[in-house]
Design an enzyme around this catalytic site. Structure first.
Site, PDB file in Angstrom:
ATOM      1  N   GLY A   1       3.344   5.517  -1.483  1.00 47.83           N
ATOM      2  CA  GLY A   1       2.908   4.200  -1.258  1.00 47.83           C
ATOM      3  C   GLY A   1       3.844   3.155  -1.293  1.00 47.83           C
ATOM      4  O   GLY A   1       5.086   3.669  -1.333  1.00 47.83           O
ATOM      5  N   ASN A   2       3.542   1.944  -1.467  1.00 46.90           N
ATOM      6  CA  ASN A   2       4.479   0.798  -1.572  1.00 46.90           C
ATOM      7  C   ASN A   2       3.897  -0.109  -2.444  1.00 46.90           C
ATOM      8  O   ASN A   2       2.816  -0.112  -2.725  1.00 46.90           O
ATOM      9  CB  ASN A   2       4.991   0.454  -0.203  1.00 46.90           C
ATOM     10  CG  ASN A   2       3.708  -0.112   0.454  1.00 46.90           C
ATOM     11  OD1 ASN A   2       3.264  -1.387   0.252  1.00 46.90           O
ATOM     12  ND2 ASN A   2       3.411   0.360   1.587  1.00 46.90           N
ATOM     13  N   HIS A   3       4.691  -1.454  -2.771  1.00 45.66           N
ATOM     14  CA  HIS A   3       4.187  -2.579  -3.802  1.00 45.66           C
ATOM     15  C   HIS A   3       3.417  -3.230  -3.283  1.00 45.66           C
ATOM     16  O   HIS A   3       3.040  -4.489  -3.967  1.00 45.66           O
ATOM     17  CB  HIS A   3       5.465  -2.931  -4.397  1.00 45.66           C
ATOM     18  CG  HIS A   3       6.324  -1.740  -5.279  1.00 45.66           C
ATOM     19  ND1 HIS A   3       5.637  -1.537  -6.400  1.00 45.66           N
ATOM     20  CD2 HIS A   3       7.274  -1.423  -5.344  1.00 45.66           C
ATOM     21  CE1 HIS A   3       6.377  -0.499  -7.006  1.00 45.66           C
ATOM     22  NE2 HIS A   3       7.408  -0.638  -6.251  1.00 45.66           N
ATOM     23  N   SER A   4       3.067  -3.378  -1.823  1.00 46.67           N
ATOM     24  CA  SER A   4       2.300  -4.577  -1.223  1.00 46.67           C
ATOM     25  C   SER A   4       0.867  -4.573  -2.074  1.00 46.67           C
ATOM     26  O   SER A   4       0.247  -3.748  -2.316  1.00 46.67           O
ATOM     27  CB  SER A   4       1.860  -4.121   0.247  1.00 46.67           C
ATOM     28  OG  SER A   4       1.107  -4.839   0.602  1.00 46.67           O
TER      29      SER A   4
ATOM     30  N   ALA B   1       1.204  -3.633   4.747  1.00 51.77           N
ATOM     31  CA  ALA B   1       2.899  -2.780   4.856  1.00 51.77           C
ATOM     32  C   ALA B   1       2.507  -1.213   4.845  1.00 51.77           C
ATOM     33  O   ALA B   1       2.051  -0.622   4.064  1.00 51.77           O
ATOM     34  CB  ALA B   1       3.326  -3.104   3.372  1.00 51.77           C
TER      35      ALA B   1
END
Ligand code: CTP
Length: 403
Positions: free
Chosen positions: A212-215, A280
């Site tokens: 995943g990512n931090h969005s 994102a």
């Protein structure tokens, strides 16, 4: 959610018996989420007390240019008050005040504020039947509307004089309904349908893990709310995010992976006028997610990744596509990368964020953007709250689309 939410409203109260109803009007405006300031004519103070109105509006009430009677020794700046307001309501509007509004006879603070105001002005006439019917009053109604003011029609019924007929001030609920409907009918995106993608995507590794990512999804949600505030229906296609959105015009579609987001976008594209891709999206996903939890065995673990579909580019390549807005988050050579991205994905507008800017980035409440149009014109904005950034973006879309 009321269109009056967050609006700065100046209520002008003049000297008629219906002034007593303005206490309730102020209550309703505050309840709708507006900030309210009240300016009264001196005569209005005989019908309703400034104390009631200041208590309900939570703001000082003014009725003189400068005086001790208002219990503040300062100059009540009519220009400042006029500029402060997003809209002005004059209720009740007596025949006397209406005639002065027509002629520009500024003999009290309320009239000075009216003449200084640059915002839309609504007036709710209140007077006796014969005064209402008088040709001079009827002429004044016409003149005031010709000046660009909006008349809230009076009701019919028993009047304070005992006569029965037209001239009664519209009830506070009717005043609010009239203004709300009027504002809604003039919203620039009324009748339009927009799509927004927001948040991160999660790409499954095994039943308990993902890439995943931090969005956070905050920027996309702010854009969706701003589009709705401008009257548009919005389909918000949202990756996993803790951010809540509640608005009657926003329909939220929750997705998990980039492929889910791609499918949801293409399933919902019909009749979409504007599509804003703020998500994102993970560029890669594990080639074959494990059926069972991957056990800790060897010292290293290699995951095979395959490319995800580029959702924005897939819409950019369509023949009949909506007005297309993409985002670009860059860490170096920002403008060059952004120009290339805009061309590759065929966006009408590209919103550039740089990770090098302090106020920009994932999870923050602020953002710092530049907007790049099709002709490579770049508009750079200061660091602002995401709700304000969303407003800049939506205003630019409206401008570019000529709405
Ligand atoms: N985007 C998308 N689908 C993807 C990847 C990105 O719709 N699979 C959209 C994003 O929502 C954003 C824009 O494309 O509006 C740019 O995303 P960004 O991650 O900055 O660019 P990438 O194309 O992924 O390029 P790179 O990561 O190499 O900078």
């Amino acid at each position: 959610m009321s269109v009056l939410r967050g609006k700065k409203i100046l209520l002008g109260v003049t000297g008629g018996i219906a002034a007593y109803k303005t206490t309730y009007l102020v209550r309703l405006l505050v309840k709708a989420g507006a900030s309210v300031k009240v300016v009264m004519t001196p005569a209005a103070r005989d019908f309703v007390t400034p104390l009631s109105l200041s208590t309900l509006s939570k703001n000082p009430v003014v009725s003189h240019f400068t005086d001790e009677e208002d219990e503040n020794d300062t100059w009540n700046n009519h220009v400042e008050l006029g500029l402060w307001s997003d809209l002005m309501i004059i209720a009740p509007a007596t025949a006397n005040t209406l005639s002065k509004m027509v002629s520009g006879n500024i003999d009290n603070l309320l009239l000075a504020v009216y003449c200084s105001a640059k915002c839309p002005v609504y007036f709710a006439p209140a007077m006796d039947l014969d005064m209402y019917k008088h040709p001079s009053t009827q002429h004044n109604f016409d003149r005031l509307e010709a000046y660009g003011n909006h008349m809230i029609p009076s009701g019919e019924g028993e009047l304070a004089s005992g006569l029965s007929g037209k001239g009664r001030m519209a009830e506070p609920e009717e005043i609010i309904d009239f203004i709300q409907l009027h504002i809604e009918s003039r919203l620039p995106l009324k009748g339009r349908k927009c799509m927004v993608t927001a948040g991160p995507t999660h790409e499954r590794i095994d039943p308990v893990r993902f890439i995943g990512n931090h969005s956070s999804g905050k920027m996309g949600v702010a854009v969706a709310l701003e589009l709705a505030a401008k009257g548009s229906e919005v389909i918000l296609i949202m990756g996993p995010s803790a951010v809540n959105v509640e608005h009657e015009l926003i329909k939220r579609v929750d997705v998990t992976s980039a492929q889910d987001m791609y499918d949801a976008v293409h399933q919902n594209l019909t009749d979409i006028h504007v599509a804003i891709f703020s998500a994102a999206v993970a560029d890669y996903r594990p080639a074959t997610p494990a059926e069972q939890k991957i056990k800790k065995q060897s010292e290293t673990l290699t995951l095979d990744l395959v490319k995800n579909p580029d959702i924005l580019a897939s819409v950019g390549a369509m023949k009949n596509k909506p007005f297309l807005v993409g985002f670009a988050l860059e860490t170096e050579n920002e403008l060059d990368h952004a120009f290339a991205k805009a061309e590759k994905k065929q966006t009408d507008l590209l919103i550039l964020n740089s990770m090098r800017d302090k106020g920009a980035g994932f999870g923050k409440d602020t953002n710092k953007i530049s907007i790049i149009d099709k002709n490579k014109n770049v508009k750079a904005f200061d660091t602002k709250l995401k709700a304000e950034v969303a407003k800049d973006i939506v205003d630019e879309i409206i401008k570019q689309m000529g709405l």
